[in-house]
Design an enzyme around this catalytic site. Structure first.
Site, PDB file in Angstrom:
ATOM      1  N   GLY A  42       0.817  -1.283   0.010  1.00  0.00           N
ATOM      2  CA  GLY A  42       0.048  -0.044  -0.106  1.00  0.00           C
ATOM      3  C   GLY A  42       0.743   1.504  -0.066  1.00  0.00           C
ATOM      4  O   GLY A  42       1.426   1.386   0.869  1.00  0.00           O
ATOM      5  N   LYS A 101      -6.221  -0.212   1.498  1.00  0.00           N
ATOM      6  CA  LYS A 101      -7.667  -0.122   2.063  1.00  0.00           C
ATOM      7  C   LYS A 101      -7.976  -1.525   2.397  1.00  0.00           C
ATOM      8  O   LYS A 101      -7.850  -2.487   1.988  1.00  0.00           O
ATOM      9  CB  LYS A 101      -8.419   0.384   0.743  1.00  0.00           C
ATOM     10  CG  LYS A 101      -8.094   1.786   0.594  1.00  0.00           C
ATOM     11  CD  LYS A 101      -8.493   2.706   1.448  1.00  0.00           C
ATOM     12  CE  LYS A 101      -8.032   4.163   1.131  1.00  0.00           C
ATOM     13  NZ  LYS A 101      -8.214   5.084   2.157  1.00  0.00           N
ATOM     14  N   SER A 133      -9.802  13.134   7.091  1.00  0.00           N
ATOM     15  CA  SER A 133      -9.514  11.824   7.577  1.00  0.00           C
ATOM     16  C   SER A 133      -9.485  10.816   6.058  1.00  0.00           C
ATOM     17  O   SER A 133      -9.611  11.439   5.074  1.00  0.00           O
ATOM     18  CB  SER A 133     -10.798  11.217   8.052  1.00  0.00           C
ATOM     19  OG  SER A 133     -11.894  11.240   7.251  1.00  0.00           O
ATOM     20  N   ASN A 151      -7.101   0.458   9.315  1.00  0.00           N
ATOM     21  CA  ASN A 151      -8.134   0.773  10.095  1.00  0.00           C
ATOM     22  C   ASN A 151      -9.139  -0.222  10.185  1.00  0.00           C
ATOM     23  O   ASN A 151      -9.140  -1.209   9.231  1.00  0.00           O
ATOM     24  CB  ASN A 151      -9.102   2.010   9.195  1.00  0.00           C
ATOM     25  CG  ASN A 151      -8.412   3.436   9.791  1.00  0.00           C
ATOM     26  OD1 ASN A 151      -7.416   3.525  10.654  1.00  0.00           O
ATOM     27  ND2 ASN A 151      -8.462   4.313   8.990  1.00  0.00           N
ATOM     28  N   LYS A 160      -9.183   2.305  18.354  1.00  0.00           N
ATOM     29  CA  LYS A 160      -9.073   2.931  17.181  1.00  0.00           C
ATOM     30  C   LYS A 160     -10.250   3.157  16.412  1.00  0.00           C
ATOM     31  O   LYS A 160     -10.644   4.098  16.050  1.00  0.00           O
ATOM     32  CB  LYS A 160      -7.795   2.331  16.652  1.00  0.00           C
ATOM     33  CG  LYS A 160      -7.361   2.924  15.129  1.00  0.00           C
ATOM     34  CD  LYS A 160      -7.064   4.342  14.990  1.00  0.00           C
ATOM     35  CE  LYS A 160      -6.800   5.061  13.872  1.00  0.00           C
ATOM     36  NZ  LYS A 160      -5.900   4.730  12.921  1.00  0.00           N
ATOM     37  N   GLU A 174     -13.818   2.835   3.395  1.00  0.00           N
ATOM     38  CA  GLU A 174     -13.851   1.645   4.169  1.00  0.00           C
ATOM     39  C   GLU A 174     -15.002   1.346   4.992  1.00  0.00           C
ATOM     40  O   GLU A 174     -14.796   0.848   6.333  1.00  0.00           O
ATOM     41  CB  GLU A 174     -12.432   1.594   5.050  1.00  0.00           C
ATOM     42  CG  GLU A 174     -11.098   1.731   4.235  1.00  0.00           C
ATOM     43  CD  GLU A 174      -9.810   1.811   4.849  1.00  0.00           C
ATOM     44  OE1 GLU A 174      -9.135   0.983   4.796  1.00  0.00           O
ATOM     45  OE2 GLU A 174      -9.761   2.629   5.744  1.00  0.00           O
TER      46      GLU A 174
HETATM   47  O1  KPL Z   1      -7.171   7.120  11.295  1.00  0.00           O
HETATM   48  C1  KPL Z   1      -7.514   8.011  10.850  1.00  0.00           C
HETATM   49  C2  KPL Z   1      -8.097   8.193   9.529  1.00  0.00           C
HETATM   50  O2  KPL Z   1      -8.113   9.189   8.921  1.00  0.00           O
HETATM   51  O3  KPL Z   1      -8.349   7.001   8.957  1.00  0.00           O
HETATM   52  C3  KPL Z   1      -7.658   9.265  11.890  1.00  0.00           C
HETATM   53  C4  KPL Z   1      -6.935   8.934  13.033  1.00  0.00           C
HETATM   54  C5  KPL Z   1      -9.143   9.764  11.913  1.00  0.00           C
HETATM   55  C6  KPL Z   1      -6.676  10.386  11.187  1.00  0.00           C
HETATM   56  O4  KPL Z   1      -7.176  11.175  10.288  1.00  0.00           O
END
Ligand code: KPL
Length: 305
Positions: free
Chosen positions: A7, A77, A254, A103, A185, A267
């Site tokens: 990535g 992603k 973000s 994420n 998170k 996502e």
């Molecule tokens: O993880 C993030 C994202 O944008 O995916 C944060 C912590 C909100 C930072 O932008």
């Protein structure tokens, strides 16, 4: 520790750039030709505190050219994790570690489908980055990084990776409860990402309107309730924590905001959508998360028309 990052977007570039800057052997693997070509020919342009710096780096779209890796980090992603894992298998040797810093929920499962789970580690990061143009990123916010073993042990390899990250200026701790960290998170992404995508605001601007503050609180409260029912430990007040991170990354769009800006798929399924699914499994509802997931999906589908 030879590191290959799957990535080459904003976050892959950020970690790759920081590790390379202190002399690490790092390869960035991406499928966007312009991005990869720019980085491998002129280097990664890395903007920090308003100052650009060019970091010469290895970048490729042919994963095989990276050879074997000690550490593979996933920053694709979430909907691409399955594909990235099968591409990354060519990098594997006996002691290769596969670490996700992505994420959302579902990455562990996607990686463990193809890789021995003893080789897999989880992590999260509070850093933010923005892709300004191909080959150019901005470091847009600092936050702690946590990594950990799936079986909760504090191992030498985890400590070695944490030390390598710390040496590169990425403050990192090894957590014995990394699943709880992943959820903490997740709550941050639940409260910030879709709201910034829909409103066009930067992270910190969500704090400037009573409406976005109210929505943030509703989304995070629902998700925290789901976490609690699942037995996940959420430290402190989750709403306060989300506010703090929105403030710490005030100037950042973000990742989902950036996806919307470039009319890309988001996502959502592994963030707010994951809360809806987990709530359903527990027999409860999560109407705010359901509504925001639906709204994002309708707009996202229109991007593809
Ligand atoms: O993880 C993030 C994202 O944008 O995916 C944060 C912590 C909100 C930072 O932008």
């Amino acid at each position: 520790m030879k590191t290959v990052i799957m990535g080459a977007g904003a976050m892959g570039g950020l970690f790759g750039g920081l590790l390379t800057r202190v002399g690490g052997e790092v390869w960035l693997v991406g499928n966007k030709k312009e991005q990869v070509d720019t980085i491998s020919s002129v280097g990664l342009t890395f903007e920090e505190k308003g100052k650009p710096q060019i970091i010469p780096m290895k970048a490729t779209s042919d994963v095989a050219s990276a050879g074997k890796a000690d550490l593979v980090i996933f920053f694709v992603k979430t909907y691409d994790t399955g594909q990235a894992v099968s591409d990354a298998l060519i990098l594997e040797k006996e002691d290769t570690i596969f670490l996700t810093l992505q994420n959302g929920l579902g990455n562990e499962e996607a990686i463990c489908k193809a890789v021995d789970r003893k080789k897999v580690m989880l992590g999260i990061t509070g850093h933010g980055a923005t892709l300004l143009e191909p080959g150019r990123i901005r470091h847009a916010g600092q936050g702690k990084t946590f990594i950990g073993e799936l079986d909760h042990r504090i191992t030498d390899r985890a400590l070695r990776i944490a030390q390598m990250f710390c040496n590169a200026g990425i403050e990192t701790e090894v957590s014995p409860n990394i699943h709880d960290q992943v959820w903490q998170k997740l709550l941050v992404n639940v409260g910030i990402n879709a709201l910034t995508a829909l409103t066009g605001l930067k992270n910190g601007q969500l704090l400037d309107y009573p409406e976005t503050l109210r929505l943030m609180e509703a989304l995070v409260s629902e998700a925290a309730e789901v976490a609690k029912k699942k037995g996940i430990l959420i430290e402190g007040n989750p709403i306060e924590k989300v506010r703090k991170i929105a403030e710490a990354t005030r100037g950042n769009r973000s990742s989902m905001g950036q996806d919307f800006d470039y009319k890309r798929r988001t996502e959502i399924d592994s963030i707010n959508g994951a809360i809806v699914r987990e709530a359903k499994n527990l027999g409860i509802s999560a109407p705010y998360n359901q509504m925001i997931t639906d709204l994002i999906k309708v707009i996202e589908n229109r991007f593809q028309i």
